[in-house]
Design a protein around this motif. Sequence first.
Motif, PDB file in Angstrom:
ATOM      1  N   VAL A  65       0.834  -1.203   0.000  1.00  0.00           N
ATOM      2  CA  VAL A  65       0.000   0.000   0.000  1.00  0.00           C
ATOM      3  C   VAL A  65       0.868   1.252   0.000  1.00  0.00           C
ATOM      4  O   VAL A  65       0.580   2.237  -0.696  1.00  0.00           O
ATOM      5  CB  VAL A  65      -0.953  -0.004   1.212  1.00  0.00           C
ATOM      6  CG1 VAL A  65      -1.668   1.336   1.348  1.00  0.00           C
ATOM      7  CG2 VAL A  65      -1.968  -1.130   1.076  1.00  0.00           C
ATOM      8  N   ALA A  66       1.965   1.233   0.764  1.00  0.00           N
ATOM      9  CA  ALA A  66       2.868   2.387   0.805  1.00  0.00           C
ATOM     10  C   ALA A  66       3.486   2.641  -0.565  1.00  0.00           C
ATOM     11  O   ALA A  66       3.602   3.800  -1.008  1.00  0.00           O
ATOM     12  CB  ALA A  66       3.959   2.163   1.851  1.00  0.00           C
ATOM     13  N   SER A 105       0.928  12.296  -9.418  1.00  0.00           N
ATOM     14  CA  SER A 105       0.154  13.521  -9.169  1.00  0.00           C
ATOM     15  C   SER A 105       1.030  14.763  -9.214  1.00  0.00           C
ATOM     16  O   SER A 105       0.551  15.862  -9.504  1.00  0.00           O
ATOM     17  CB  SER A 105      -0.543  13.420  -7.810  1.00  0.00           C
ATOM     18  OG  SER A 105       0.419  13.387  -6.749  1.00  0.00           O
ATOM     19  N   GLY A 147       1.297   6.807  -6.735  1.00  0.00           N
ATOM     20  CA  GLY A 147       0.235   7.753  -7.047  1.00  0.00           C
ATOM     21  C   GLY A 147       0.652   9.193  -6.786  1.00  0.00           C
ATOM     22  O   GLY A 147       0.326  10.095  -7.573  1.00  0.00           O
ATOM     23  N   TYR A 148       1.388   9.423  -5.708  1.00  0.00           N
ATOM     24  CA  TYR A 148       1.865  10.780  -5.396  1.00  0.00           C
ATOM     25  C   TYR A 148       2.853  11.261  -6.454  1.00  0.00           C
ATOM     26  O   TYR A 148       2.819  12.435  -6.858  1.00  0.00           O
ATOM     27  CB  TYR A 148       2.523  10.783  -4.025  1.00  0.00           C
ATOM     28  CG  TYR A 148       3.128  12.119  -3.649  1.00  0.00           C
ATOM     29  CD1 TYR A 148       2.323  13.169  -3.214  1.00  0.00           C
ATOM     30  CD2 TYR A 148       4.511  12.322  -3.744  1.00  0.00           C
ATOM     31  CE1 TYR A 148       2.875  14.399  -2.878  1.00  0.00           C
ATOM     32  CE2 TYR A 148       5.070  13.542  -3.417  1.00  0.00           C
ATOM     33  CZ  TYR A 148       4.250  14.584  -2.982  1.00  0.00           C
ATOM     34  OH  TYR A 148       4.805  15.802  -2.656  1.00  0.00           O
ATOM     35  N   LEU A 172       2.157   1.828  -3.469  1.00  0.00           N
ATOM     36  CA  LEU A 172       1.104   2.341  -4.342  1.00  0.00           C
ATOM     37  C   LEU A 172       0.826   3.823  -4.064  1.00  0.00           C
ATOM     38  O   LEU A 172       0.621   4.614  -4.995  1.00  0.00           O
ATOM     39  CB  LEU A 172      -0.180   1.525  -4.157  1.00  0.00           C
ATOM     40  CG  LEU A 172      -0.143   0.079  -4.685  1.00  0.00           C
ATOM     41  CD1 LEU A 172      -1.440  -0.644  -4.347  1.00  0.00           C
ATOM     42  CD2 LEU A 172       0.095   0.057  -6.191  1.00  0.00           C
ATOM     43  N   VAL A 173       0.825   4.200  -2.785  1.00  0.00           N
ATOM     44  CA  VAL A 173       0.610   5.602  -2.432  1.00  0.00           C
ATOM     45  C   VAL A 173       1.743   6.459  -2.971  1.00  0.00           C
ATOM     46  O   VAL A 173       1.527   7.551  -3.517  1.00  0.00           O
ATOM     47  CB  VAL A 173       0.480   5.754  -0.906  1.00  0.00           C
ATOM     48  CG1 VAL A 173       0.489   7.218  -0.502  1.00  0.00           C
ATOM     49  CG2 VAL A 173      -0.799   5.082  -0.418  1.00  0.00           C
ATOM     50  N   TRP A 174       2.974   5.974  -2.836  1.00  0.00           N
ATOM     51  CA  TRP A 174       4.123   6.716  -3.360  1.00  0.00           C
ATOM     52  C   TRP A 174       4.041   6.869  -4.867  1.00  0.00           C
ATOM     53  O   TRP A 174       4.330   7.942  -5.419  1.00  0.00           O
ATOM     54  CB  TRP A 174       5.415   6.000  -2.980  1.00  0.00           C
ATOM     55  CG  TRP A 174       6.628   6.598  -3.617  1.00  0.00           C
ATOM     56  CD1 TRP A 174       7.317   7.702  -3.237  1.00  0.00           C
ATOM     57  CD2 TRP A 174       7.276   6.126  -4.820  1.00  0.00           C
ATOM     58  NE1 TRP A 174       8.357   7.955  -4.098  1.00  0.00           N
ATOM     59  CE2 TRP A 174       8.355   6.999  -5.074  1.00  0.00           C
ATOM     60  CE3 TRP A 174       7.055   5.051  -5.666  1.00  0.00           C
ATOM     61  CZ2 TRP A 174       9.195   6.815  -6.163  1.00  0.00           C
ATOM     62  CZ3 TRP A 174       7.893   4.881  -6.754  1.00  0.00           C
ATOM     63  CH2 TRP A 174       8.947   5.750  -6.984  1.00  0.00           C
TER      64      TRP A 174
END
Length: 307
Positions: free
Chosen positions: A37-38, A48, A44-45, A40-42
């Motif tokens: 999850v970390a 962005s 996505g960031y 994937l968040v990285w």
Amino acid sequence: MTDTFDKGPAVTGSPYEAIRAVPVRHYGRWISAVVVVALLVWLGYAFSQGNILWGTVGDKLFDRTVMQGAWHTILISVCAMAMGLVLGVVFAVMRLSKNPVTSAVSWLYIWFFRGTPVYVQLLMWFNLSLIFPVINLMPLYKNDTVAVMTPFVAALLGLGLNEGAYMAEIVRAGVQSVDYGQTEAAHALGMTGPRTMWRIVLPQAMRVIIPPTGNEFINMLKTSSLVSVVQYTELLRATSNIGSDTTAIMEMYFVASIWYLVLTSVFSIGQYYVERRFARGSQRSLPLTPWQKVRANLTTLRRPKVA
């Protein structure tokens, strides 16, 4: 007659305590889930913060030209797959024939179209007029090759003939998976060879043929992007044209990727249910549907009660 065995004192209660089952904690699963999850968040960031106009992606997602390109992608994929499936059945039967001529012709067809890249085949069909300026079928048909070999026809021939070679091997493997005793029994009942193949062998072989055929169609949806080289305006070419006109090149590539993901996801669901239907009779219990899998996974997230 008296019982000589001593039964001992009567047991009035259970001498053992009830088992207290404690669920095992899988800490490794939680750690790996947090790491994924970390990441994937990285990821996505990072996207962005990139130089991407996400508003353009949303605005062009349902653009008329993009929608028309998506429709052309579906059309050429379905037509080419249908052509490949028909050719695959024909050449698979020819390959399994005891006639050495038909078997050799089938082998030659499979060898050529599997051995050359589909990109090269598309270019060869599109430039066929360099070899045959006129298509002359004597009294039946005569016309200039340029007029006949339109972008759609070139794309259909390039994808369909190439797919037919792969489908021939898939169908051949499915037919050979059926026990030969089925064919012998059909012949004993007086059925002809073609009738035996159509009514007895192929229906049983479908269970083996369907899964790789579905995969081939999903691959066809993505391979259809190559037909842009023959000027056929499918999804990739449509989005590329918009990107060239508006300089939103990467944004339009994202639009194309989103639509490819949508199309492959929809047809993958259809493939799953077709495979599930043909699996009846060969398995004791049918595999879970996607919704049943989601419900099962949600229930496993709940911590079981201690007995």
